[in-house]
Motif scaffolding. Structure first.
Motif, PDB file in Angstrom:
ATOM      1  N   ALA A 196      -6.561  -3.068   3.275  1.00 47.69           N
ATOM      2  CA  ALA A 196      -6.234  -1.759   2.700  1.00 47.69           C
ATOM      3  C   ALA A 196      -7.370  -1.328   1.771  1.00 47.69           C
ATOM      4  O   ALA A 196      -7.205  -1.242   0.553  1.00 47.69           O
ATOM      5  N   PHE A 202       0.876  -1.181   0.000  1.00 51.19           N
ATOM      6  CA  PHE A 202       0.000   0.000   0.000  1.00 51.19           C
ATOM      7  C   PHE A 202       0.911   1.228   0.000  1.00 51.19           C
ATOM      8  O   PHE A 202       1.867   1.320   0.759  1.00 51.19           O
ATOM      9  N   LEU A 228      -2.721   0.388  -4.284  1.00 44.97           N
ATOM     10  CA  LEU A 228      -2.525  -0.903  -3.633  1.00 44.97           C
ATOM     11  C   LEU A 228      -2.186  -1.884  -4.739  1.00 44.97           C
ATOM     12  O   LEU A 228      -2.985  -2.112  -5.647  1.00 44.97           O
TER      13      LEU A 228
END
Length: 473
Positions: A387, A341, A356
């Motif tokens: 994420a 990320f 990501l």
């Protein structure tokens, strides 16, 4: 004869005077101005002109003597035809006045007996040497003056750059204070036109570059000694849930990314700097710029393994990547594949972006011994429960490939291969969907500016890090 001696004496005095002037000129101090040096060269020119005039008079006199001798021989031959009588070359004849003279008495050029050729040669050499010395000093003065002006120009350019940077920063701050609310930032209803948007973005990028340059000068980068995994770990995709996707991406890069674009009219060459070329193919979807970019570059002194290792290993990420605000490894899939990320610094008035992506590093062995091995890093967007996208950032989508091949030139004799024998051929492809509502013209202008800068910065970093270290093939 007396007049000849007088001329000889005057020429000797002229020669002595000229030699004195030449000696004085050649030993003149370097502190003389250009105007004084020009005056000296005019004096040298006058000396040479007088020498030329003297020689011209001498040769004119020689030509007159030659004509007199020819005329006399013609008259003598006519007299011999009229009164044939055998004589020897030294036999005396009586002239009309009753005096005796030799038939072929030597005749000297009138007015040229006093020339001192040796003295004139010395004068000529000294004069030309003085001219060369004076010209050399003039060149030195001009170089010093040019250096002085160049330093002044550099100072003025630096001052102008700081003023322009301050102006853009102030203008940016004024816009921030004046244009309040989301309508004056990136968005579907933004009230900022494309030119204002680009000026603000460019000012912010310039400010980031300046801060990064100052930070780079002030800090000393740590030269970490991180063990590099075995090559065998990069020869296969590994076993994880994205293995098939990674293999597909790798094969696509090997098939399409390495193709030559010379004959493809869809690709436009937008930047060419030395060995680096950047191509772009304009693509838009629903008003969003999706322009694929492709760059080719050649870097000396490094291998493809080294370039890909520094690009893939997150331990070095903050050393060369200047646009990241923060990043973290969300998941380690295998020894050569991770999910990362990454949040990028915001460039006002554009919205902040994050990505990501899965990052995998591979080695593709050559099909035959004449071809080089290929090292490759592929980064492509994925989803992960740890994420998720947030309202604070716009989630961008990427598909990036860094493909490297090492060319080795044979060393001379029995020497070992050094970094001077290495050239790394780099192909960098980027397909980015930035999302959001940024103007297309701004996105294209920023990409044209930032991609070449990134590639030069990163490859220079790899050269710096590998200098003096064992070669990693």
């Amino acid at each position: 004869m007396c007049s000849s001696l007088r001329r000889h004496g005057s020429m000797m005095s002229l020669t002595s005077a000229n030699s004195g002037v030449s000696s004085t000129s050649s030993s003149s101090k370097k502190g003389h101005s250009l105007r004084e040096k020009l005056s000296e060269m005019e004096t040298f020119r006058d000396i040479l002109c007088r020498q030329v005039d003297t020689l011209q008079r001498y040769f004119d006199g020689c030509a007159d003597v030659s004509r007199d001798v020819l005329e006399r021989d013609r008259v003598v031959e006519e007299d011999e035809d009229d009164f044939p009588s055998p004589r020897t070359s030294g036999e005396l004849v009586h002239n009309n006045n009753g005096s005796k003279e030799k038939l072929f008495q030597p005749v000297s050029p009138k007015g040229v007996n006093g020339i001192d050729f040796k003295g004139e040669a010395i004068t000529f050499k000294a004069t030309t040497a003085g001219i060369l010395a004076t010209l050399s000093h003039c060149i030195e003065l001009m170089v010093k003056r040019e250096d002085s002006w160049q330093k002044r120009l550099d100072k003025e350019m630096e001052k102008r750059r700081r003023i322009e940077g301050g102006y853009k920063s102030t203008l940016n701050d004024l816009k921030k204070s004046h244009y309040r609310g989301p309508d004056y930032e990136e968005g579907p209803n933004s009230l900022i036109n494309d030119d204002e948007f680009f000026d603000a973005v460019e000012a912010a990028l310039d400010r980031q570059d300046l801060m990064e340059e100052q930070s780079h000068c002030e800090k000393t980068r740590l030269h970490r000694s991180i063990p590099v995994p075995s090559e065998d770990l990069y020869s296969s995709t590994g076993s994880h849930r994205y293995s098939d996707k990674v293999e597909e991406m790798v094969q696509n890069h090997m098939t399409y990314s390495l193709q030559d674009m010379g004959g493809d009219a869809n690709w436009q060459l937008v930047v060419e700097e030395g060995e680096m070329k950047v191509y772009r193919r304009e693509v838009e979807e629903n008003g969003i710029v999706l322009d694929p970019l492709k760059a080719t570059h050649s870097v000396k002194g490094v291998t493809g393994h080294e370039v890909c290792n520094y690009f893939w290993d997150t331990a070095y990420r903050n050393d060369w990547e200047t646009t990241i605000e923060n990043f973290n490894v969300v998941e380690t899939l295998s020894e050569n594949a991770i999910i990362v990320f990454q949040a990028h610094k915001r460039v006002w008035p554009a919205s902040q972006r994050d990505v990501l992506y899965l990052s995998a590093m591979r080695k593709i062995p050559a099909h035959n011994e004449n071809d080089p091995d290929t090292w490759l890093v592929c980064n492509f967007s994925v989803d992960h429960e740890n994420a998720q996208p947030s309202s604070r950032c716009v989630r961008a989508k990427i598909n990036i490939g860094l493909i490297c091949q090492t060319l080795v030139s044979p060393p001379e004799g029995d020497k070992e291969i050094s970094r001077d024998n290495l050239v790394c051929k780099i192909t960098y492809v980027a397909n980015v969907n930035p999302g959001g509502w940024a103007p297309a013209s701004v996105l294209r202008a920023v990409a044209k500016r930032e991609y070449p800068k990134f590639l030069k910065r990163f490859t220079s970093y790899v050269q710096e890090k590998t200098a003096g270290k064992p070669i990693l093939f």
